[in-house]
Design an enzyme around this catalytic site. Structure first.
Site, PDB file in Angstrom:
ATOM      1  N   GLY A   1       0.811  -1.205   0.000  1.00 43.31           N
ATOM      2  CA  GLY A   1       0.000   0.000   0.000  1.00 43.31           C
ATOM      3  C   GLY A   1       0.851   1.263   0.000  1.00 43.31           C
ATOM      4  O   GLY A   1       0.518   2.251  -0.654  1.00 43.31           O
ATOM      5  N   THR A   2       1.955   1.220   0.714  1.00 43.39           N
ATOM      6  CA  THR A   2       2.849   2.368   0.779  1.00 43.39           C
ATOM      7  C   THR A   2       3.341   2.745  -0.614  1.00 43.39           C
ATOM      8  O   THR A   2       3.334   3.920  -1.003  1.00 43.39           O
ATOM      9  CB  THR A   2       4.045   2.048   1.701  1.00 43.39           C
TER      10      THR A   2
ATOM     11  N   ASN B   1      -7.157   4.655   9.620  1.00 43.95           N
ATOM     12  CA  ASN B   1      -6.711   3.398  10.222  1.00 43.95           C
ATOM     13  C   ASN B   1      -6.787   3.413  11.744  1.00 43.95           C
ATOM     14  O   ASN B   1      -6.930   2.365  12.369  1.00 43.95           O
ATOM     15  CB  ASN B   1      -5.296   3.055   9.764  1.00 43.95           C
TER      16      ASN B   1
ATOM     17  N   GLN C   1      -7.718   0.844   4.206  1.00 44.70           N
ATOM     18  CA  GLN C   1      -8.573   0.320   5.278  1.00 44.70           C
ATOM     19  C   GLN C   1     -10.006   0.056   4.815  1.00 44.70           C
ATOM     20  O   GLN C   1     -10.745  -0.636   5.508  1.00 44.70           O
ATOM     21  CB  GLN C   1      -8.600   1.285   6.467  1.00 44.70           C
TER      22      GLN C   1
ATOM     23  N   SER D   1      -4.077  -2.635  -0.153  1.00 46.26           N
ATOM     24  CA  SER D   1      -3.011  -3.530   0.290  1.00 46.26           C
ATOM     25  C   SER D   1      -3.602  -4.878   0.687  1.00 46.26           C
ATOM     26  O   SER D   1      -4.585  -4.935   1.430  1.00 46.26           O
ATOM     27  CB  SER D   1      -2.298  -2.895   1.490  1.00 46.26           C
TER      28      SER D   1
ATOM     29  N   HIS E   1      -2.605  -7.333   2.674  1.00 47.31           N
ATOM     30  CA  HIS E   1      -2.570  -7.863   4.041  1.00 47.31           C
ATOM     31  C   HIS E   1      -3.606  -7.239   4.966  1.00 47.31           C
ATOM     32  O   HIS E   1      -3.793  -7.696   6.095  1.00 47.31           O
ATOM     33  CB  HIS E   1      -1.152  -7.793   4.638  1.00 47.31           C
TER      34      HIS E   1
ATOM     35  N   THR F   1       9.674  -7.846 -12.420  1.00 44.09           N
ATOM     36  CA  THR F   1       8.968  -9.123 -12.573  1.00 44.09           C
ATOM     37  C   THR F   1       7.909  -9.255 -11.490  1.00 44.09           C
ATOM     38  O   THR F   1       8.170  -8.981 -10.319  1.00 44.09           O
ATOM     39  CB  THR F   1       9.973 -10.294 -12.519  1.00 44.09           C
TER      40      THR F   1
ATOM     41  N   CYS G   1       2.665   1.512  13.953  1.00 42.39           N
ATOM     42  CA  CYS G   1       3.962   1.994  13.464  1.00 42.39           C
ATOM     43  C   CYS G   1       4.660   2.830  14.525  1.00 42.39           C
ATOM     44  O   CYS G   1       5.863   3.025  14.467  1.00 42.39           O
ATOM     45  CB  CYS G   1       3.786   2.845  12.221  1.00 42.39           C
TER      46      CYS G   1
END
Ligand SMILES: *Cc1c(COP(=O)(O)O)cnc(C)c1O
Length: 395
Positions: free
Chosen positions: A75-76, A154, A182, A202, A204, A240, A328
């Site tokens: 996502g970043t 988030n 989110q 993202s 995850h 790739t 974080c």
């Protein structure tokens, strides 16, 4: 190692458990099907087809066209790429508009841009975390390259009116990007009817693996890539492909689309039961964020007079995982920038905890949390003579 059977995992905004169906789908691409999707023979082509299927599945979840999806490493990267692209399109337009409550994947990038000389406007929020829409509109100038505003926060789960912002941006002919990391998989999204130019997600955060994400790029919007090299992803993201992870993201999107309505209801009920019991049963507990315009899975609560870092440690000893502010920042004493932007006072910000529910939570998790969390809060209040502080905060 701590086994996942022992834990009560209420930190689904930090990351989520991989869905077993997703694991099953991705595994063969780490073993048997190792061809390069760009290769000219059938052994490569079948991998290319698997990537195309993943693109179709993700497009179905987002209500967009498969060609509008670019797979990325997280996502970043998607957030960074959207803003970097806008700044490459026109040297005369270098102004960025964002908000005071973005994830570090946006605000640290904007902070760096500002230090490098780009004008950056940071739009504020009110006490419930709602965006100052008029302030945002006023901030737009002929030099504005892009507006980047998250869809769901988030930390608090507060939802921003991104469709409205996209409409403002379209009228003013400015690009609009949203960090929807989110919200994807938690609320319905239909990009075909929207004027959003780009959107980040993202895997995850929706029961896929870590280290893969995507950037939706509206087919009518110009784009300049950040990663330069091979012609993968239709020349929009070289390198790739992370095949197994992309396949997994596709499957995670399919699972999310199939489960969305039922899951939102079930998860919301668990979140609401937990939250209502905490607010009613634990004195001097406050909800952070708009109670209505919010994700169904997130509850951000402040316990007056409690140090959330200490609470986190005590909850950890009972195998309950949640978050003190944003994951974080764990280990840092600085209070959450989101709560500061909402002008939540220091004492309440210091005592704030985020509980975020998800697909694999059960009512038993809620029962256990309702035994463990109030006991921990009571114990911490007993240990510290914070009564006077609590009284000040309530006043
Ligand atoms: C998790 C998260 C990110 C970062 O995504 P990664 O895939 O971990 O890089 C960005 N924005 C929001 C709102 C998030 O919740």
């Amino acid at each position: 190692m701590i086994s996942n059977e022992q834990i009560i995992y209420l930190d689904n905004n930090a990351t989520t458990q991989l869905d077993p169906a997703v694991l099953e789908e991705m595994l063969p691409f780490l073993t048997q099907y190792y061809g390069n999707p760009s290769s000219g023979y059938g052994f490569g082509a079948q991998v290319r087809q698997a990537i195309n299927l993943a693109r179709e599945r993700l497009a179905a979840l987002l209500g967009c066209e498969p060609g509008e999806i670019v797979f990325t490493s997280c996502g970043t990267e998607s957030n960074n790429a959207a803003i970097n692209s806008a700044l490459q399109l026109d040297p005369g337009r270098q102004h960025v508009i964002t908000t005071a409550v973005e994830h570090s994947a946006t605000w640290r990038h904007c902070d760096l841009l500002s230090k490098k000389g780009n004008p950056v406007t940071v739009v504020g929020v009110d006490g419930e975390g709602n965006l100052d829409l008029e302030g945002l509109e006023r901030a737009i100038t002929p030099q504005t390259a892009i507006i980047s505003v998250m869809w769901a926060n988030n930390e608090t789960g507060v939802l921003f009116p991104v469709e409205k912002i996209a409409e403002i941006a379209r009228r003013k002919r400015v690009l609009f990007h949203t960090d929807a990391i989110q919200s994807v998989g938690k609320i319905p999204i239909r990009l075909a009817d929207s004027t959003i130019n780009s959107l980040s997600l993202s895997a995850h955060k929706l029961h896929g693996p870590k280290g893969v994400g995507a950037l939706y790029l509206n087919k009518r919007s110009a784009f300049k890539p950040t990663l330069i090299g091979g012609s993968q992803e239709n020349n929009r993201r070289a390198g790739t492909e992370n095949v197994a992870s992309i396949v997994a993201l596709g499957k995670a999107a399919e699972c999310a689309a199939a489960a969305l309505a039922e899951e939102a209801t079930r998860v919301r009920a668990m979140r609401d039961r937990f939250e209502a019991a905490m607010l009613a049963g634990v004195p001097d507990t406050f909800l952070n964020g708009d109670p209505a315009a919010r994700l169904p899975n997130t509850s951000n609560l402040s316990f007056a007079g409690v140090d959330s870092g200490a609470a986190l440690l005590m909850l950890d000893r009972q195998q309950l995982c949640c978050s003190a502010g944003s994951a974080c920042r764990t280990g840092s004493i600085e209070s959450s920038h989101v709560l500061r932007a909402m002008k939540v006072n220091d004492e309440r910000a210091r005592g704030s905890m985020r509980f975020s529910f998800g697909r694999f939570n059960t009512e038993r998790d809620v029962d256990l949390a309702l035994e463990i969390v109030p006991a921990v809060i009571a114990r911490l209040r007993e240990l510290s003579p914070a009564k006077t502080v609590r009284e000040t905060v309530v006043a």
